[in-house]
Write a protein that holds these residues in place. Structure first.
Motif, mmCIF file in Angstrom:
data_model
loop_
_atom_site.group_PDB
_atom_site.id
_atom_site.type_symbol
_atom_site.label_atom_id
_atom_site.label_comp_id
_atom_site.label_asym_id
_atom_site.label_seq_id
_atom_site.Cartn_x
_atom_site.Cartn_y
_atom_site.Cartn_z
ATOM 1 N N ILE A 262 0.881 -1.365 0.185
ATOM 2 C CA ILE A 262 0.070 -0.042 -0.027
ATOM 3 C C ILE A 262 0.744 1.193 -0.118
ATOM 4 N N TRP A 263 1.782 1.291 1.052
ATOM 5 C CA TRP A 263 2.758 2.583 0.902
ATOM 6 C C TRP A 263 3.458 2.692 -0.429
ATOM 7 N N LEU A 264 3.990 1.628 -0.863
ATOM 8 C CA LEU A 264 4.776 1.662 -2.068
ATOM 9 C C LEU A 264 3.780 2.242 -3.297
ATOM 10 N N MET A 265 2.753 1.765 -3.413
ATOM 11 C CA MET A 265 1.825 2.356 -4.413
ATOM 12 C C MET A 265 1.353 3.607 -4.270
ATOM 13 N N ILE A 266 0.954 3.950 -2.980
ATOM 14 C CA ILE A 266 0.935 5.494 -3.052
ATOM 15 C C ILE A 266 1.992 6.390 -3.230
ATOM 16 N N LEU A 267 3.054 5.949 -2.780
ATOM 17 C CA LEU A 267 4.416 6.570 -3.040
ATOM 18 C C LEU A 267 4.704 6.763 -4.566
ATOM 19 N N THR A 268 4.632 5.703 -5.208
ATOM 20 C CA THR A 268 4.705 5.691 -6.778
ATOM 21 C C THR A 268 3.395 6.725 -7.244
ATOM 22 N N ALA A 269 2.588 6.509 -6.953
ATOM 23 C CA ALA A 269 1.384 7.337 -7.523
ATOM 24 C C ALA A 269 1.510 8.840 -7.361
ATOM 25 N N VAL A 270 2.075 9.219 -6.092
ATOM 26 C CA VAL A 270 2.077 10.473 -5.686
ATOM 27 C C VAL A 270 3.234 11.252 -6.624
ATOM 28 N N MET A 271 4.724 10.317 -6.696
ATOM 29 C CA MET A 271 5.656 10.828 -7.180
ATOM 30 C C MET A 271 5.484 11.034 -8.767
ATOM 31 N N THR A 272 4.984 10.045 -9.479
ATOM 32 C CA THR A 272 4.442 10.113 -10.770
ATOM 33 C C THR A 272 3.562 10.935 -11.087
ATOM 34 N N ALA A 273 2.445 11.390 -10.499
ATOM 35 C CA ALA A 273 1.644 12.407 -10.544
ATOM 36 C C ALA A 273 2.232 13.721 -10.494
ATOM 37 N N ALA A 274 3.156 14.010 -9.516
ATOM 38 C CA ALA A 274 4.125 15.126 -9.494
ATOM 39 C C ALA A 274 4.735 15.462 -10.510
ATOM 40 N N ALA A 275 5.457 14.343 -11.051
ATOM 41 C CA ALA A 275 6.272 14.326 -12.415
ATOM 42 C C ALA A 275 5.489 14.767 -13.390
ATOM 43 N N VAL A 276 4.237 13.955 -13.820
ATOM 44 C CA VAL A 276 3.579 14.404 -14.964
ATOM 45 C C VAL A 276 2.858 15.571 -14.913
ATOM 46 N N ALA A 277 2.260 16.139 -13.778
ATOM 47 C CA ALA A 277 1.805 17.174 -13.498
ATOM 48 C C ALA A 277 2.766 18.412 -14.073
ATOM 49 N N ALA A 278 3.956 18.376 -13.937
ATOM 50 C CA ALA A 278 4.951 19.333 -14.205
ATOM 51 C C ALA A 278 5.422 19.291 -15.580
ATOM 52 N N SER A 279 5.527 18.281 -16.100
ATOM 53 C CA SER A 279 6.024 17.998 -17.550
ATOM 54 C C SER A 279 5.380 17.218 -18.520
ATOM 55 N N GLY A 280 4.187 16.807 -17.951
ATOM 56 C CA GLY A 280 3.403 16.118 -19.094
ATOM 57 C C GLY A 280 4.065 14.546 -19.156
ATOM 58 N N ALA A 281 3.656 13.832 -20.368
ATOM 59 C CA ALA A 281 3.835 12.503 -20.374
ATOM 60 C C ALA A 281 5.317 12.174 -21.192
ATOM 61 N N ILE A 282 6.141 11.907 -20.014
ATOM 62 C CA ILE A 282 7.285 11.326 -20.599
ATOM 63 C C ILE A 282 7.517 9.947 -20.472
ATOM 64 N N GLY A 283 7.608 9.313 -21.227
ATOM 65 C CA GLY A 283 7.409 7.896 -21.422
ATOM 66 C C GLY A 283 8.734 7.225 -21.475
ATOM 67 N N PHE A 284 8.706 5.797 -21.173
ATOM 68 C CA PHE A 284 9.693 4.813 -21.153
ATOM 69 C C PHE A 284 10.951 5.069 -20.126
ATOM 70 N N LEU A 285 10.963 6.261 -19.609
ATOM 71 C CA LEU A 285 12.192 6.465 -18.840
ATOM 72 C C LEU A 285 12.118 5.555 -17.787
ATOM 73 N N GLY A 286 10.834 5.404 -17.135
ATOM 74 C CA GLY A 286 10.847 4.433 -16.104
ATOM 75 C C GLY A 286 11.108 3.069 -16.231
ATOM 76 N N LEU A 287 11.117 2.755 -17.500
ATOM 77 C CA LEU A 287 11.662 1.126 -17.840
ATOM 78 C C LEU A 287 12.955 1.177 -18.303
ATOM 79 N N LEU A 288 13.391 2.091 -19.052
ATOM 80 C CA LEU A 288 14.689 2.197 -19.604
ATOM 81 C C LEU A 288 15.786 2.315 -18.244
ATOM 82 N N VAL A 289 15.626 3.360 -17.595
ATOM 83 C CA VAL A 289 16.714 3.447 -16.556
ATOM 84 C C VAL A 289 17.072 2.206 -15.509
ATOM 85 N N PRO A 290 15.901 2.041 -14.908
ATOM 86 C CA PRO A 290 15.981 0.877 -13.938
ATOM 87 C C PRO A 290 16.623 -0.506 -14.849
ATOM 88 N N HIS A 291 16.407 -0.684 -15.986
ATOM 89 C CA HIS A 291 16.943 -2.037 -16.511
ATOM 90 C C HIS A 291 18.502 -1.777 -16.619
#
Lengths: 355, 265
Positions: A262-291
């Motif tokens: 529950i904590w991790l889902m809330i944290l990712t939702a809030v962080m992603t929401a903050a990022a997208v609210a500021a910059s729009g939809a920047i895709g694939f970075l969340g896939l590319l970088v961790p791998h």
């Protein structure tokens, strides 16, 4: 048995704490250098002697000799445009890379990414609703709308995935596509029904994901949310490691699985929401970088999380620098570049997952 | 060496009762075998014992302490679980998997201590997988994965261990090695098994499950009778003793009602 040569089918040798710290320091140094370096690039040609004292003043260290006063316009350009933009790129890069890392572990799905899961699309719907339906006014309410939209779409996604219980990678990704398409359709409806040509065009640019709108206000809000998020996520590194073999396995290792999820889902939702609210939809970075980081270093999250954050920030700073300078005076949205790089990388990840 | 006591356990899912009034007592480094056909409730019972599911009725106690009064972390410091057929998409190495066994002892930001590393080395050594410790999980055979999970469990330094068909995917040598290893450990084991001969040889106590009920419990001599095996598994068997060791031996003859000897394959 003989010492085996390091081959492709071997995991990288155990990296001790020392090598992990060295990697982190290198990555942090790389990020700092990128913040300064990227501020030098731009359509207006400003040398390092002009920019560095400004950046130095920003971090509160007046180590450089006092520079000659700049023309007001250039001063404003650096202070009000470039530096906030570079810092916003860093914050968004951190948010997306860390969210991707966490989502991949929590959903036990190597293909999880905030953009692919439709969160960015929900943010667009929220922003468009605010813009077109005239709820509130000004840039801040637009971001607030995007933030709420991202949270709503994330909630819808989680409900469809039974709280993250679905582990079948294909189903997770397809559910993301479904959420994404649905919110994109809602966005289109709102745009077509109530949009005038100008605001629609401005909006499309934002849909593609761009850091061009960076202002200090959004940098500070996004930065604070992302920093808090990243620090709290680090507390769950042992849980993320324990998820390697599933939830029962994690519970048997002493992890409180429900609370952690529950904590991790809330944290990712809030962080992603903050990022997208500021910059729009920047895709694939969340896939590319961790791998990429998993291949370079260790898949264990105590090191993976901070390293992903630093690499994500550095990566997006340079992507954005390229986006705003390469075809000057035309500017590309950063999201277009990440998609250009990310789609082929996604194909590689698919192959790695299949093996 | 801990003691696991289960009394009156029952559990149902979506209105189907999968376990009825189960009693079980494992103590003092005993190996307690859970036997029964597929779907008889072995895995479910192990999950209840591990506290991974909450029983509808009944209690599980560890050294007399109710499972509900133990938090997850302190339970994981004394009880290790080896699940059946688990997998991951992460490219983790054997050693990293075994390191997970130290999770309940490690602070959120602590590195592994020298003490932890020694425990991990010893666990790798005991399960005979030291030479593969830097191999990626995905390149391992089924048997190597099973041994890696056992090493991870041993790295928890448990007093009790629950194993769900750990001999699956193992060749005969590794099956025997694994069970021999369990007999040398001072750990109380509850182990789900398919192979009646392995159970006869290595278990101190056997609990036979059928349709979620305990139909027999006791030493192998008491439980493994031709009548009981015929009624639970639906197979005619010959039970005798292996002449040199005196260990109980089960020879499968035919599914009940067919009456002709079949070749074991």
């Amino acid at each position: 048995m003989m010492t085996m040569p390091v081959t492709a089918d071997q995991a990288p040798p155990r990296s001790g704490r020392a090598s992990r710290v060295v990697l982190l320091i290198l990555a942090a140094a790389g990020l700092l250098a990128s913040v300064v370096g990227a501020s030098l690039f731009g359509t207006a040609n400003l040398g390092p002697l002009v920019v560095v004292p400004r950046a130095g003043g920003l971090v509160g260290r007046g180590g450089s000799p006092p520079a000659a006063p700049l023309p007001r316009l250039l001063d404003a350009l650096i202070w009000e445009s470039r530096i906030p933009r570079v810092l916003l790129a860093a914050a968004v890069g951190i948010a997306l890379a860390v969210s991707g890392t966490v989502l991949q572990s929590v959903t036990r799905n190597a293909l999880a990414d905030p953009y692919l899961l439709g969160v960015s699309s929900g943010a667009s719907t929220g922003a468009v609703a605010v813009l077109m339906l005239g709820i509130g006014a000004g840039g801040l309410s637009l971001s607030a709308g995007a933030f709420i939209g991202a949270l709503v779409s994330f909630g819808v996604l989680l409900i469809l995935l039974g709280g993250g219980r679905v582990a079948n990678p294909a189903r997770v990704v397809l559910t993301g596509v479904l959420v994404s398409q649905f919110f994109a359709a809602v966005t289109s409806v709102v745009l077509m029904v109530s949009g005038d040509a100008n605001s629609t065009r401005g909006f499309t640019y934002w849909l593609l994901g761009s850091l061009a709108g960076a202002r200090w206000q959004s940098v500070i809000i996004t930065g604070v949310i992302v920093l808090i998020g990243v620090v709290v996520v680090q507390f769950f590194a042992p849980a993320l490691d324990a998820f390697t073999f599933g939830w029962d396995s994690a519970a048997a290792l002493g992890i409180n699985v429900t609370a952690a999820r529950i904590w991790l889902m809330i944290l990712t939702a809030v962080m992603t929401a903050a990022a997208v609210a500021a910059s729009g939809a920047i895709g694939f970075l969340g896939l590319l970088v961790p791998h990429a980081v998993r291949i370079m270093a260790s898949p264990m999250h105590r090191g993976l999380l901070p390293l992903s954050a630093l690499v994500g920030a550095t990566f997006l700073i340079w992507v954005d620098t390229f986006a705003r300078t390469a075809f000057s005076p035309h500017e590309l949205p950063a999201g277009v570049i990440t998609a250009l790089l990310g789609a082929p990388a996604f194909a590689l990840v698919l192959r790695r997952v299949a093996s | 060496m801990g003691r696991i006591t289960a009394t009156g356990l029952s559990w149902s899912v979506k209105g189907h009762r999968l376990l009825h009034d189960i009693h079980l007592d494992a103590r003092d480094g005993q190996i307690v075998g859970l036997l029964g056909p597929n779907g008889s409730g072995k895995t479910t019972l192990l999950r209840l014992l591990a506290g991974l599911r909450r029983p509808d009725t009944g209690t599980v106690r560890y050294d007399g302490t109710n499972l509900r009064d133990l938090n997850r972390r302190s339970l994981a410091r004394r009880l290790a679980v080896v699940e059946q057929d688990i997998s991951t998409h992460d490219h983790v190495s054997v050693r990293q998997v075994v390191e997970l066994g130290r999770t309940p002892f490690r602070g959120r930001f602590d590195a592994l201590t020298t003490h932890d590393q020694q425990i991990i080395d010893a666990a790798l050594e005991r399960t005979n997988i030291t030479d593969k410790q830097h191999r990626s999980w995905h390149t391992l055979s089924g048997g190597e994965r099973q041994r890696t999970q056992l090493a991870r469990a041993l790295a928890q330094q448990p007093r009790e261990i629950l194993l769900d068909e750990p001999t699956n995917h193992l060749d005969i040598r590794h099956q025997l090695e694994l069970l021999e290893l369990l007999t040398t450990l001072e750990i109380t084991c509850v182990i789900a098994l398919h192979d009646l001969n392995l159970a006869a040889r290595y278990c101190d106590h056997i609990v036979m499950l059928d349709h979620g009920r305990v139909v027999a419990a006791g030493t192998p001599d008491i439980v493994l009778t031709a009548e009981l095996i015929a009624s639970v598994y639906g197979v005619d068997v010959l039970v005798d003793r292996e002449p040199t060791t005196g260990v109980l031996r089960v020879t499968y003859l035919a599914p009940t009602g067919i009456g002709q000897p079949v070749n074991q394959t």
